[in-house]
Write an enzyme that holds these catalytic residues in place. Structure first.
Site, PDB file in Angstrom:
ATOM      1  N   ARG A 105      55.174  28.198  38.472  1.00 43.24           N
ATOM      2  CA  ARG A 105      55.830  29.245  37.682  1.00 43.24           C
ATOM      3  C   ARG A 105      56.726  30.117  38.557  1.00 43.24           C
ATOM      4  O   ARG A 105      56.333  30.557  39.646  1.00 43.24           O
ATOM      5  CB  ARG A 105      54.769  30.136  37.029  1.00 43.24           C
TER       6      ARG A 105
ATOM      7  N   GLU B  44      62.727  38.782  43.019  1.00 40.34           N
ATOM      8  CA  GLU B  44      61.482  38.176  43.509  1.00 40.34           C
ATOM      9  C   GLU B  44      61.767  36.734  43.917  1.00 40.34           C
ATOM     10  O   GLU B  44      62.851  36.205  43.636  1.00 40.34           O
ATOM     11  CB  GLU B  44      60.391  38.237  42.429  1.00 40.34           C
TER      12      GLU B  44
ATOM     13  N   ARG C 152      56.694  30.621  45.283  1.00 40.24           N
ATOM     14  CA  ARG C 152      55.339  30.950  45.752  1.00 40.24           C
ATOM     15  C   ARG C 152      54.562  29.813  46.374  1.00 40.24           C
ATOM     16  O   ARG C 152      53.772  30.023  47.293  1.00 40.24           O
ATOM     17  CB  ARG C 152      54.520  31.450  44.559  1.00 40.24           C
TER      18      ARG C 152
ATOM     19  N   HIS D 153      48.844  33.274  44.652  1.00 34.17           N
ATOM     20  CA  HIS D 153      49.814  34.295  45.055  1.00 34.17           C
ATOM     21  C   HIS D 153      49.703  34.450  46.565  1.00 34.17           C
ATOM     22  O   HIS D 153      48.602  34.574  47.102  1.00 34.17           O
ATOM     23  CB  HIS D 153      49.516  35.620  44.344  1.00 34.17           C
TER      24      HIS D 153
ATOM     25  N   HIS E 216      45.947  32.983  41.278  1.00 37.23           N
ATOM     26  CA  HIS E 216      46.685  34.009  40.545  1.00 37.23           C
ATOM     27  C   HIS E 216      47.009  33.613  39.114  1.00 37.23           C
ATOM     28  O   HIS E 216      46.893  34.426  38.196  1.00 37.23           O
ATOM     29  CB  HIS E 216      47.979  34.278  41.324  1.00 37.23           C
TER      30      HIS E 216
HETATM   31  P1  FAD Z   1      45.631  38.534  29.397  1.00 41.87           P
HETATM   32  O1  FAD Z   1      46.532  39.658  29.620  1.00 41.87           O
HETATM   33  O2  FAD Z   1      44.776  38.102  30.523  1.00 41.87           O
HETATM   34  O3  FAD Z   1      44.695  38.888  28.169  1.00 41.87           O
HETATM   35  C1  FAD Z   1      43.621  38.039  27.830  1.00 41.87           C
HETATM   36  C2  FAD Z   1      42.766  38.763  26.818  1.00 41.87           C
HETATM   37  O4  FAD Z   1      41.801  37.862  26.275  1.00 41.87           O
HETATM   38  C3  FAD Z   1      41.962  39.907  27.409  1.00 41.87           C
HETATM   39  O5  FAD Z   1      41.996  40.952  26.486  1.00 41.87           O
HETATM   40  C4  FAD Z   1      40.545  39.353  27.502  1.00 41.87           C
HETATM   41  O6  FAD Z   1      39.542  40.319  27.439  1.00 41.87           O
HETATM   42  C5  FAD Z   1      40.530  38.475  26.272  1.00 41.87           C
HETATM   43  N1  FAD Z   1      39.536  37.395  26.284  1.00 41.87           N
HETATM   44  C6  FAD Z   1      39.367  36.413  27.197  1.00 41.87           C
HETATM   45  N2  FAD Z   1      38.354  35.598  26.823  1.00 41.87           N
HETATM   46  C7  FAD Z   1      37.878  36.084  25.654  1.00 41.87           C
HETATM   47  C8  FAD Z   1      36.832  35.710  24.784  1.00 41.87           C
HETATM   48  N3  FAD Z   1      36.048  34.647  25.027  1.00 41.87           N
HETATM   49  N4  FAD Z   1      36.606  36.451  23.673  1.00 41.87           N
HETATM   50  C9  FAD Z   1      37.363  37.552  23.399  1.00 41.87           C
HETATM   51  N5  FAD Z   1      38.370  37.963  24.197  1.00 41.87           N
HETATM   52  C10 FAD Z   1      38.621  37.231  25.315  1.00 41.87           C
HETATM   53  N6  FAD Z   1      53.281  38.059  35.360  1.00 41.87           N
HETATM   54  C11 FAD Z   1      54.565  38.453  35.285  1.00 41.87           C
HETATM   55  O7  FAD Z   1      55.344  37.886  34.520  1.00 41.87           O
HETATM   56  N7  FAD Z   1      54.975  39.527  36.023  1.00 41.87           N
HETATM   57  C12 FAD Z   1      54.161  40.205  36.874  1.00 41.87           C
HETATM   58  O8  FAD Z   1      54.563  41.147  37.510  1.00 41.87           O
HETATM   59  C13 FAD Z   1      52.824  39.770  36.992  1.00 41.87           C
HETATM   60  N8  FAD Z   1      51.974  40.382  37.852  1.00 41.87           N
HETATM   61  C14 FAD Z   1      50.667  40.010  37.845  1.00 41.87           C
HETATM   62  C15 FAD Z   1      49.776  40.708  38.663  1.00 41.87           C
HETATM   63  C16 FAD Z   1      48.427  40.390  38.627  1.00 41.87           C
HETATM   64  C17 FAD Z   1      47.470  41.145  39.504  1.00 41.87           C
HETATM   65  C18 FAD Z   1      47.962  39.361  37.777  1.00 41.87           C
HETATM   66  C19 FAD Z   1      46.512  39.024  37.712  1.00 41.87           C
HETATM   67  C20 FAD Z   1      48.849  38.646  36.998  1.00 41.87           C
HETATM   68  C21 FAD Z   1      50.202  38.955  37.032  1.00 41.87           C
HETATM   69  N9  FAD Z   1      51.116  38.273  36.244  1.00 41.87           N
HETATM   70  C22 FAD Z   1      52.407  38.687  36.184  1.00 41.87           C
HETATM   71  C23 FAD Z   1      50.661  37.269  35.290  1.00 41.87           C
HETATM   72  C24 FAD Z   1      50.557  37.923  33.914  1.00 41.87           C
HETATM   73  O9  FAD Z   1      50.100  39.240  34.063  1.00 41.87           O
HETATM   74  C25 FAD Z   1      49.605  37.186  32.998  1.00 41.87           C
HETATM   75  O10 FAD Z   1      49.878  35.817  33.017  1.00 41.87           O
HETATM   76  C26 FAD Z   1      49.772  37.701  31.580  1.00 41.87           C
HETATM   77  O11 FAD Z   1      49.570  39.094  31.558  1.00 41.87           O
HETATM   78  C27 FAD Z   1      48.780  37.016  30.673  1.00 41.87           C
HETATM   79  O12 FAD Z   1      48.818  37.648  29.434  1.00 41.87           O
HETATM   80  P2  FAD Z   1      47.874  37.112  28.280  1.00 41.87           P
HETATM   81  O13 FAD Z   1      48.074  38.008  27.119  1.00 41.87           O
HETATM   82  O14 FAD Z   1      48.099  35.666  28.102  1.00 41.87           O
HETATM   83  O15 FAD Z   1      46.404  37.248  28.869  1.00 41.87           O
HETATM   84  C1  SIN Z   2      53.891  40.158  41.593  1.00 44.04           C
HETATM   85  O1  SIN Z   2      54.157  41.333  41.324  1.00 44.04           O
HETATM   86  O2  SIN Z   2      54.015  39.677  42.712  1.00 44.04           O
HETATM   87  C2  SIN Z   2      53.395  39.265  40.516  1.00 44.04           C
HETATM   88  C3  SIN Z   2      54.515  38.723  39.769  1.00 44.04           C
HETATM   89  C4  SIN Z   2      54.099  37.530  38.951  1.00 44.04           C
HETATM   90  O3  SIN Z   2      52.961  37.069  38.996  1.00 44.04           O
HETATM   91  O4  SIN Z   2      54.975  37.014  38.254  1.00 44.04           O
END
Ligand code: FAD
Ligand code: SIN
Length: 538
Positions: A386, A110, A290, A238, A351
């Protein structure tokens, strides 16, 4: 309710921490909707880690530092990269299936990576990781998961008064007040340690790849509790979200992502006239970091007046496309675009939040007993931008470190948790005009998209600040006299996040990484430092 450790959020950071912590303590996980609904669930590209023998820690560290444009904390980057492979083994041990080819992991490439090093499960990596984690959590008897509970605010000294009726200064955190979104009742959960794993804030923008839950609640709760936030101006856009998808009901306010892995696989960006353009902006072309690709698209769109550019993968064989990107292929086909034959219309969308709650290398915040992991935290690994697929890696590495620190913290715990009052909503009224909250949220999103987007200026930031201040005042008045419900909480949190982003953006009088201000178009060594914000007033 009471527990040893309260975890707020059930994405990768929350679930992975819970598994580790449940080895020595009882855990309650609270989550806003169903367990799986999270940014994690939509991750496509994968998780970066040094797996290949042709790769090295030094290369991954170097790539991360280059993308971060001078603001990464080197110590944190080294921790993430060097501990990464062990955490990947943990994910595999609980049953995560990463795609293999001829017996070896199929490592994708990537933007900004000098080597193919992205482990993935086809193009639905997040869903697969979330599945494995949820199944593993279900096996643990000392983890209780409460769905449809929205954390409102942290339990800190602020909720207590001393004998003379004076509020105490915040130093500790002992849990949270939570709204049951199904019956609108408020409960409190006290805990010796609390871990915020609430993810990002993409919903503060009009167009975002983030699902509806991403309303920045963790940043806002921490900010209200006087916890330090850092580098909130660095919002990653993104480059390639599917044009027009955010208006379709099936995506429920998010834009469908066309993974960066498509460019890693050879996808070419073209203007509407079919011309390639990335060579004009960076010699890494489509695989530049990005911030560069998103700004290049923004510049081309402003020049041409078009609404989208194209991502072209039609030169690859249909079999390879089905095989690598089944999710993207099927989704686009359902919307009438056969990506094996037609180019994909794409635009940038908000993103990822590179800044967040400032934590040390054990995920500890500035408040005793409060930890933060995943997207809501600022560990220092992302700096001003990032590197792709470092987010999932950061989440597991620092969740593991948080759990080790929490173990020590609990062993030394010798205080009693104060008796917090029940939630008091006497004198408040049930609010019948929820539509006003909907309007407020729309205004926040438009303001942030129009004035605090990929390209910023002093005038735009100033305008945004004035509008957000006004929305803050209106919303606070309403909040104080109203029985709470989910959207008023979310609106309040979005306003707080918008405020902090704008404030940080106004403080950084230079352009660096994801923050580009036309009034200061160059980086300036004087600002080569983190922008830390703590409990500023509007
Ligand atoms: P999240 O997975 O967002 O989880 C947050 C949790 O907190 C959820 O369960 C939510 O319901 C809960 N929550 C929020 N507020 C409250 C509240 N007030 N009370 C109770 N619960 C709450 N990163 C990569 O490294 N590789 C990738 O390929 C990649 N692809 C991506 C594609 C997309 C479409 C997106 C949106 C992001 C992508 N990212 C990727 C970024 C990555 O997915 C996220 O940064 C990461 O998953 C965040 O994980 P997290 O556990 O911190 O938060
Ligand atoms: C993607 O698949 O392009 C998202 C990857 C990322 O957010 O790190």
């Amino acid at each position: 309710m009471k527990t040893d450790v309260l975890i707020i959020g059930s994405g990768i950071a929350g679930l992975f921490s819970a598994l580790k912590i449940s080895e020595f303590a009882d855990v309650i996980i609270v989550t806003k909707k169903e367990k799986a609904e999270s940014n994690t669930n939509y991750a496509q590209g994968g998780i970066a880690s040094v797996i290949s023998q042709h790769d090295s820690f030094e290369k991954h560290i170097e790539d991360t530092l280059i993308a971060g444009a001078g603001l990464c904390r080197r110590e944190s980057v080294e921790i993430m990269v060097k501990e990464g492979p062990d955490r990947i083994k943990d994910l595999i041990a609980i049953g995560t299936e990463f795609t293999k080819r001829d017996g070896d992991f199929d490592l994708a490439r990537e933007g900004g990576h000098s080597m193919p090093r992205i482990l993935h499960s086809k193009d639905f990596t997040g869903k697969e990781i979330e599945r494995a984690l949820i199944e593993a959590v279900a096996q643990r008897k000392n983890i209780l998961v409460l769905e449809n509970y929205v954390a409102i605010d942290l339990l800190t000294e602020h909720n207590l008064t001393n004998k003379n009726g004076i509020k105490l200064e915040n130093q500790n955190c002992w849990g949270a007040y939570l709204l049951n979104s199904l019956d609108n009742q408020v409960i409190k959960i006290t805990a010796k340690a609390t871990l915020l794993a609430t993810g990002g804030l993409g919903q503060v923008y009009l167009h975002t790849t983030n699902p509806k839950i991403a309303t920045g609640d963790g940043f806002a709760m921490a900010y209200r509790a006087g916890v330090k936030l850092g580098n909130m101006e660095f919002i990653q856009f993104h480059p390639t979200a599917l044009y027009g998808s955010s208006n379709l009901a099936e995506f429920d306010s998010r834009s469908f992502l066309i993974s960066e892995a498509v460019r890693g696989f050879g996808g070419i960006l073209r203007t509407k006239d079919g011309e390639e353009f990335m060579h004009k902006y960076d010699n890494r072309r489509e695989l530049a970091p990005r911030d560069i690709v998103a700004r290049a698209i923004d510049t081309e769109l402003k020049k041409s007046g078009d609404e989208f550019v194209y991502l072209d993968i039609t030169h690859k064989s249909p079999e390879e496309i089905f095989d690598h990107f089944p999710n993207i292929y099927q989704t686009c086909l359902r919307l009438g675009i056969d990506i094996t034959k037609s180019m994909i219309p794409v635009v940038p969308a908000a993103h990822y939040t590179c800044g967040g709650i400032v934590v040390d290398s054990d995920a500890k915040t500035s408040l005793n007993g409060l930890y933060a992991c995943g997207e809501v935290s600022m560990t220092g690994v992302h700096g001003a931008n990032r590197l792709a697929s470092n987010s999932l890696l950061e989440a597991v590495v620092f969740a593991h470190r948080a759990s080790k620190n929490i173990k020590e913290f609990l062993l030394q715990y010798n205080t009693s948790i104060p008796d917090f009052p029940e939630w008091d909503d006497s004198g408040t009224l049930t609010y019948d005009e929820k539509v006003l909250i909907t309007h407020t949220i729309k205004e926040v999103k438009h303001t942030m998209w129009d004035y605090v987007g990929i390209v910023r200026s002093n005038e735009r930031l100033y305008r945004a600040q004035r509008r957000i201040s006004m929305l803050f005042e209106e919303n606070e008045k309403l909040y104080k006299k109203t029985k709470i419900f989910q959207s008023i909480l979310e609106g309040r949190n979005l306003i707080a996040c918008a405020h902090v982003i704008i404030k940080s953006a106004r403080l950084r009088k230079e352009s660096r990484g994801l923050h580009f201000n036309i009034d200061y178009p160059e980086p300036d060594a004087e600002y080569l430092k983190d922008c830390i914000i703590k409990n500023l007033n509007f």
